[in-house]
Design a protein around this motif. Sequence first.
Motif, PDB file in Angstrom:
ATOM      1  N   ALA A   1       0.851  -1.312  -0.087  1.00  0.00           N
ATOM      2  CA  ALA A   1       0.224   0.016   0.045  1.00  0.00           C
ATOM      3  C   ALA A   1       0.763   1.076  -0.043  1.00  0.00           C
ATOM      4  CB  ALA A   1      -0.753   0.072   1.343  1.00  0.00           C
ATOM      5  N   ARG A   2       0.326   2.231  -0.524  1.00  0.00           N
ATOM      6  CA  ARG A   2       1.045   3.693  -0.532  1.00  0.00           C
ATOM      7  C   ARG A   2       0.395   4.710   0.358  1.00  0.00           C
ATOM      8  NH1 ARG A   2      -1.744   3.294  -5.354  1.00  0.00           N
ATOM      9  NH2 ARG A   2      -3.327   5.041  -5.701  1.00  0.00           N
ATOM     10  N   LEU A   3       1.258   5.709   0.628  1.00  0.00           N
ATOM     11  CA  LEU A   3       0.636   6.656   1.314  1.00  0.00           C
ATOM     12  C   LEU A   3       0.422   8.081   0.182  1.00  0.00           C
ATOM     13  CD1 LEU A   3       2.601   6.803   4.819  1.00  0.00           C
ATOM     14  CD2 LEU A   3       0.356   6.211   4.459  1.00  0.00           C
ATOM     15  N   ASP A   4      -0.707   8.336  -0.219  1.00  0.00           N
ATOM     16  CA  ASP A   4      -0.695   9.355  -1.011  1.00  0.00           C
ATOM     17  C   ASP A   4      -0.721  10.766  -0.411  1.00  0.00           C
ATOM     18  OD1 ASP A   4      -0.986   7.651  -2.909  1.00  0.00           O
ATOM     19  OD2 ASP A   4      -3.322   7.530  -3.034  1.00  0.00           O
ATOM     20  N   MET A   5       0.064  11.439  -0.917  1.00  0.00           N
ATOM     21  CA  MET A   5       0.244  13.000  -0.462  1.00  0.00           C
ATOM     22  C   MET A   5      -0.273  13.847  -1.482  1.00  0.00           C
ATOM     23  SD  MET A   5       1.849  12.445   2.701  1.00  0.00           S
ATOM     24  CE  MET A   5       0.954  11.250   2.637  1.00  0.00           C
ATOM     25  N   PRO A   6      -1.029  15.053  -1.015  1.00  0.00           N
ATOM     26  CA  PRO A   6      -1.753  15.859  -1.892  1.00  0.00           C
ATOM     27  C   PRO A   6      -0.863  16.790  -2.234  1.00  0.00           C
ATOM     28  CG  PRO A   6      -2.705  16.176   0.474  1.00  0.00           C
ATOM     29  CD  PRO A   6      -1.736  14.920   0.429  1.00  0.00           C
ATOM     30  N   GLY A   7       0.355  17.475  -1.700  1.00  0.00           N
ATOM     31  CA  GLY A   7       1.170  18.560  -1.647  1.00  0.00           C
ATOM     32  C   GLY A   7       2.091  18.137  -2.862  1.00  0.00           C
ATOM     33  N   GLU A   8       3.084  18.949  -3.006  1.00  0.00           N
ATOM     34  CA  GLU A   8       4.119  18.934  -3.865  1.00  0.00           C
ATOM     35  C   GLU A   8       5.004  18.040  -3.581  1.00  0.00           C
ATOM     36  OE1 GLU A   8       5.769  22.513  -5.237  1.00  0.00           O
ATOM     37  OE2 GLU A   8       3.653  23.534  -5.477  1.00  0.00           O
ATOM     38  N   ILE A   9       5.363  17.930  -2.312  1.00  0.00           N
ATOM     39  CA  ILE A   9       6.293  16.893  -1.825  1.00  0.00           C
ATOM     40  C   ILE A   9       5.506  15.479  -1.794  1.00  0.00           C
ATOM     41  CG2 ILE A   9       7.902  16.203  -0.032  1.00  0.00           C
ATOM     42  CD1 ILE A   9       8.604  18.927   0.443  1.00  0.00           C
ATOM     43  N   ARG A  10       5.922  14.513  -2.243  1.00  0.00           N
ATOM     44  CA  ARG A  10       4.971  13.221  -2.208  1.00  0.00           C
ATOM     45  C   ARG A  10       5.645  12.093  -1.199  1.00  0.00           C
ATOM     46  NH1 ARG A  10       1.925  13.322  -6.832  1.00  0.00           N
ATOM     47  NH2 ARG A  10       0.722  12.076  -5.476  1.00  0.00           N
ATOM     48  N   SER A  11       6.520  12.329  -0.644  1.00  0.00           N
ATOM     49  CA  SER A  11       7.320  11.426   0.281  1.00  0.00           C
ATOM     50  C   SER A  11       7.370  12.065   1.666  1.00  0.00           C
ATOM     51  CB  SER A  11       8.463  10.794  -0.087  1.00  0.00           C
ATOM     52  OG  SER A  11       9.463  11.724  -0.348  1.00  0.00           O
ATOM     53  N   LEU A  12       7.351  11.195   2.571  1.00  0.00           N
ATOM     54  CA  LEU A  12       7.798  11.554   4.080  1.00  0.00           C
ATOM     55  C   LEU A  12       8.811  11.000   4.544  1.00  0.00           C
ATOM     56  CD1 LEU A  12       3.890  11.282   5.278  1.00  0.00           C
ATOM     57  CD2 LEU A  12       5.026  13.542   4.856  1.00  0.00           C
ATOM     58  N   ASN A  13       9.424  11.823   5.725  1.00  0.00           N
ATOM     59  CA  ASN A  13      10.488  10.959   6.473  1.00  0.00           C
ATOM     60  C   ASN A  13       9.500   9.724   7.137  1.00  0.00           C
ATOM     61  OD1 ASN A  13      11.218  10.799   9.667  1.00  0.00           O
ATOM     62  ND2 ASN A  13      12.908  11.597   8.659  1.00  0.00           N
ATOM     63  N   VAL A  14      10.550   8.761   7.509  1.00  0.00           N
ATOM     64  CA  VAL A  14      10.067   7.518   7.971  1.00  0.00           C
ATOM     65  C   VAL A  14       9.136   7.846   9.326  1.00  0.00           C
ATOM     66  CG1 VAL A  14      12.308   6.728   9.071  1.00  0.00           C
ATOM     67  CG2 VAL A  14      10.693   4.937   8.283  1.00  0.00           C
ATOM     68  N   SER A  15       9.930   8.471  10.141  1.00  0.00           N
ATOM     69  CA  SER A  15       9.150   8.501  11.326  1.00  0.00           C
ATOM     70  C   SER A  15       7.587   9.346  11.049  1.00  0.00           C
ATOM     71  CB  SER A  15      10.040   9.446  12.345  1.00  0.00           C
ATOM     72  OG  SER A  15      10.185  10.731  11.806  1.00  0.00           O
TER      73      SER A  15
END
Length: 273
Positions: A243-257
């Motif tokens: 599964a993926r985490l969809d981000m609505p903003g321009e940065i599409r990925s998050l720090n693991v924490s």
Amino acid sequence: MTEEKKSWRGKPRPGSGARGFHKGTSKPAPRRPGLPPEGPILLYGLHTVEAAFANKDRKRLKLYATENAVNRLQERGVKIDVPIEMKRPKELDRMVTKDAVHQGMILEADPLPAYGPEELRGARLVLALDQVTDPHNVGAILRSAVALNADAVVTTERHAPEEGPVLAKSASGALDMIKHVRVKNMARFVTVMKDQGFGCIALDSDGPASLEDTEFTDKTVLVLGSEGKGVRQGVREACGLLARLDMPGEIRSLNVSNAAVLSLYVARIKMGL
């Protein structure tokens, strides 16, 4: 190979985490990764020390503290059940690394036991970290896991931080509030958990569906990987569900924490916890 503990005058310095030394050399003897550190460790900071006193599994040895810090602990209802050595702030500064925020208290204690998968009986929501190595990230994840009422955090024995002051301080007490389970092989662990009725979901940016649209079971293991590599191929295959985490903003990925926080939050909603 047999380990012989040598030291500064016979014993490792308190809290140094010093390992055994080969006879006639100055190099540390090899030690199997994933085991608790040898010898006592130093835990510092109000929340970390307070949680260590509240944990029945934590063997406490000695408290180094200012008078004000001792009074503060007692005002918070902490039962100090070890000898106290009064110290000035500058003396405490010399016991820890530069810029460490000890808040006037340092607790010498034994590491926690090496918890195994047997600690997960009765668990419903487990967070597994596949080779996440940064102790600041793992500490922050432990803290978030406690805040979101996960049952345990699982790491690999290799390529994961061992218990120590940085991990404990970053966790802000959470290290003593949640089971931190260590496993030798993450793919094998996932397989065992699936056999026990857990749904295992690996977070992957190429997952076919968002985590919100993924079907959950009543017992779930969420698996997150290291930044850069992500969850390893063998672990993804063992999970079977991506599964993926969809981000609505321009940065599409998050720090693991941060990804861990969001994943646990979504999981709790989907599981009705």
